[in-house]
Design a protein around this motif. Sequence first.
Motif, PDB file in Angstrom:
ATOM      1  N   ALA A  39      -5.832   4.273   6.213  1.00 23.50           N
ATOM      2  CA  ALA A  39      -4.935   5.162   6.939  1.00 23.50           C
ATOM      3  C   ALA A  39      -5.767   6.128   7.767  1.00 23.50           C
ATOM      4  O   ALA A  39      -6.711   6.743   7.251  1.00 23.50           O
ATOM      5  N   ASP A  40      -5.411   6.250   9.034  1.00 27.00           N
ATOM      6  CA  ASP A  40      -6.161   7.104   9.959  1.00 27.00           C
ATOM      7  C   ASP A  40      -5.385   8.360  10.305  1.00 27.00           C
ATOM      8  O   ASP A  40      -4.176   8.315  10.526  1.00 27.00           O
ATOM      9  N   THR A  41      -6.098   9.479  10.364  1.00 27.68           N
ATOM     10  CA  THR A  41      -5.574  10.688  10.986  1.00 27.68           C
ATOM     11  C   THR A  41      -6.530  11.035  12.128  1.00 27.68           C
ATOM     12  O   THR A  41      -7.518  10.334  12.352  1.00 27.68           O
ATOM     13  N   THR A  42      -6.235  12.108  12.825  1.00 31.29           N
ATOM     14  CA  THR A  42      -7.110  12.533  13.913  1.00 31.29           C
ATOM     15  C   THR A  42      -8.506  12.880  13.406  1.00 31.29           C
ATOM     16  O   THR A  42      -9.498  12.717  14.106  1.00 31.29           O
ATOM     17  N   TRP A  43      -8.581  13.341  12.154  1.00 31.19           N
ATOM     18  CA  TRP A  43      -9.828  13.898  11.651  1.00 31.19           C
ATOM     19  C   TRP A  43     -10.593  12.974  10.722  1.00 31.19           C
ATOM     20  O   TRP A  43     -11.803  13.092  10.603  1.00 31.19           O
ATOM     21  N   CYS A  94       0.860  -1.175   0.000  1.00 26.49           N
ATOM     22  CA  CYS A  94       0.000   0.000   0.000  1.00 26.49           C
ATOM     23  C   CYS A  94       0.899   1.230   0.000  1.00 26.49           C
ATOM     24  O   CYS A  94       1.564   1.518   1.003  1.00 26.49           O
ATOM     25  N   ALA A  95       0.926   1.929  -1.130  1.00 28.64           N
ATOM     26  CA  ALA A  95       1.767   3.113  -1.272  1.00 28.64           C
ATOM     27  C   ALA A  95       0.918   4.357  -1.023  1.00 28.64           C
ATOM     28  O   ALA A  95      -0.104   4.570  -1.687  1.00 28.64           O
ATOM     29  N   ALA A  96       1.366   5.183  -0.081  1.00 25.49           N
ATOM     30  CA  ALA A  96       0.651   6.414   0.252  1.00 25.49           C
ATOM     31  C   ALA A  96       1.249   7.589  -0.521  1.00 25.49           C
ATOM     32  O   ALA A  96       2.446   7.606  -0.822  1.00 25.49           O
ATOM     33  N   SER A  97       0.408   8.575  -0.822  1.00 21.61           N
ATOM     34  CA  SER A  97       0.846   9.726  -1.618  1.00 21.61           C
ATOM     35  C   SER A  97       1.531  10.792  -0.767  1.00 21.61           C
ATOM     36  O   SER A  97       1.963  11.812  -1.305  1.00 21.61           O
ATOM     37  N   ARG A  98       1.611  10.566   0.540  1.00 24.26           N
ATOM     38  CA  ARG A  98       2.352  11.478   1.400  1.00 24.26           C
ATOM     39  C   ARG A  98       2.979  10.680   2.530  1.00 24.26           C
ATOM     40  O   ARG A  98       2.707   9.483   2.680  1.00 24.26           O
ATOM     41  N   SER A  99       3.794  11.311   3.323  1.00 25.01           N
ATOM     42  CA  SER A  99       4.505  10.624   4.387  1.00 25.01           C
ATOM     43  C   SER A  99       3.540   9.875   5.304  1.00 25.01           C
ATOM     44  O   SER A  99       2.514  10.410   5.732  1.00 25.01           O
ATOM     45  N   ILE A 100       3.903   8.612   5.594  1.00 33.05           N
ATOM     46  CA  ILE A 100       3.018   7.833   6.461  1.00 33.05           C
ATOM     47  C   ILE A 100       3.053   8.350   7.901  1.00 33.05           C
ATOM     48  O   ILE A 100       2.184   8.016   8.693  1.00 33.05           O
ATOM     49  N   PHE A 101       4.028   9.203   8.215  1.00 33.33           N
ATOM     50  CA  PHE A 101       4.056   9.790   9.553  1.00 33.33           C
ATOM     51  C   PHE A 101       2.940  10.809   9.743  1.00 33.33           C
ATOM     52  O   PHE A 101       2.681  11.241  10.867  1.00 33.33           O
ATOM     53  N   SER A 102       2.261  11.188   8.660  1.00 33.16           N
ATOM     54  CA  SER A 102       1.116  12.091   8.776  1.00 33.16           C
ATOM     55  C   SER A 102      -0.133  11.342   9.247  1.00 33.16           C
ATOM     56  O   SER A 102      -1.160  11.968   9.524  1.00 33.16           O
ATOM     57  N   PHE A 103      -0.038  10.019   9.313  1.00 34.96           N
ATOM     58  CA  PHE A 103      -1.139   9.194   9.796  1.00 34.96           C
ATOM     59  C   PHE A 103      -0.818   8.688  11.199  1.00 34.96           C
ATOM     60  O   PHE A 103       0.337   8.523  11.558  1.00 34.96           O
ATOM     61  N   THR A 104      -1.837   8.396  11.967  1.00 31.76           N
ATOM     62  CA  THR A 104      -1.620   7.835  13.301  1.00 31.76           C
ATOM     63  C   THR A 104      -1.434   6.327  13.220  1.00 31.76           C
ATOM     64  O   THR A 104      -0.690   5.744  14.003  1.00 31.76           O
ATOM     65  N   ALA A 105      -2.105   5.704  12.283  1.00 35.86           N
ATOM     66  CA  ALA A 105      -1.998   4.258  12.104  1.00 35.86           C
ATOM     67  C   ALA A 105      -2.444   3.903  10.694  1.00 35.86           C
ATOM     68  O   ALA A 105      -3.178   4.660  10.050  1.00 35.86           O
ATOM     69  N   MET A 106      -1.985   2.748  10.239  1.00 31.77           N
ATOM     70  CA  MET A 106      -2.412   2.219   8.945  1.00 31.77           C
ATOM     71  C   MET A 106      -2.775   0.760   9.116  1.00 31.77           C
ATOM     72  O   MET A 106      -2.284   0.088  10.029  1.00 31.77           O
ATOM     73  N   GLY A 107      -3.629   0.281   8.234  1.00 31.77           N
ATOM     74  CA  GLY A 107      -4.055  -1.100   8.394  1.00 31.77           C
ATOM     75  C   GLY A 107      -4.564  -1.718   7.109  1.00 31.77           C
ATOM     76  O   GLY A 107      -4.648  -1.053   6.076  1.00 31.77           O
ATOM     77  N   TRP A 108      -4.841  -2.999   7.212  1.00 28.68           N
ATOM     78  CA  TRP A 108      -5.420  -3.758   6.110  1.00 28.68           C
ATOM     79  C   TRP A 108      -6.754  -4.340   6.568  1.00 28.68           C
ATOM     80  O   TRP A 108      -6.835  -4.917   7.658  1.00 28.68           O
ATOM     81  N   TYR A 109      -7.749  -4.187   5.718  1.00 32.52           N
ATOM     82  CA  TYR A 109      -9.077  -4.737   5.955  1.00 32.52           C
ATOM     83  C   TYR A 109      -9.402  -5.719   4.836  1.00 32.52           C
ATOM     84  O   TYR A 109      -8.885  -5.592   3.732  1.00 32.52           O
ATOM     85  N   THR A 158       0.926   1.024  14.019  1.00 35.78           N
ATOM     86  CA  THR A 158       1.056   2.438  14.303  1.00 35.78           C
ATOM     87  C   THR A 158       2.218   3.009  13.498  1.00 35.78           C
ATOM     88  O   THR A 158       3.130   2.279  13.117  1.00 35.78           O
ATOM     89  N   THR A 159       2.177   4.289  13.234  1.00 33.65           N
ATOM     90  CA  THR A 159       3.238   4.896  12.443  1.00 33.65           C
ATOM     91  C   THR A 159       4.352   5.471  13.315  1.00 33.65           C
ATOM     92  O   THR A 159       5.407   5.824  12.799  1.00 33.65           O
ATOM     93  N   SER A 160       4.121   5.579  14.597  1.00 34.89           N
ATOM     94  CA  SER A 160       5.175   5.913  15.538  1.00 34.89           C
ATOM     95  C   SER A 160       5.354   4.701  16.432  1.00 34.89           C
ATOM     96  O   SER A 160       4.398   4.203  17.013  1.00 34.89           O
ATOM     97  N   GLY A 161       6.574   4.217  16.507  1.00 31.12           N
ATOM     98  CA  GLY A 161       6.767   2.946  17.190  1.00 31.12           C
ATOM     99  C   GLY A 161       6.396   1.817  16.260  1.00 31.12           C
ATOM    100  O   GLY A 161       6.186   2.005  15.073  1.00 31.12           O
TER     101      GLY A 161
END
Length: 116
Positions: free
Chosen positions: A98-102, A22-37, A52-55
């Motif tokens: 991909a999740d962000t706060t919003w 899964c290639a993201a169009s921006r830095s994955i650090f802009s997300f809180t977590a990523m996953g597969w469904y 999680t994208t941190s840790g």
Amino acid sequence: QVQLVESGGGLVQAGGSLRLSCAASRSIFSFTAMGWYRQAPGKQRDLVASITTSGDSTNYVDAVKGRFTISRDNDKNTVYLQMNSLKPEDTGVYYCNADTTWRTYWGQGTQVTVSS
């Protein structure tokens, strides 16, 4: 607008392996977590694995523990799902998330078919 592009799906025999990307169009650090469904025919979309994208905290549904591994490559803005010992019940469309706060972003999905 964020884009998530999945690849790596296909047809495989039971016991085989596939690696989804899964290639993201921006830095994955802009997300809180990523996953597969996974969404099997006639069923709802369910979480398979997340990271999680941190840790490196990961989470797996019980049915795939010990067989699937989620990982990420920060430099490539890509998350992977290594799937081993595949079973026919793993068949479905796999979506990257991909999740962000919003809000939550989704890819277009990639088909995985496991034949018995």
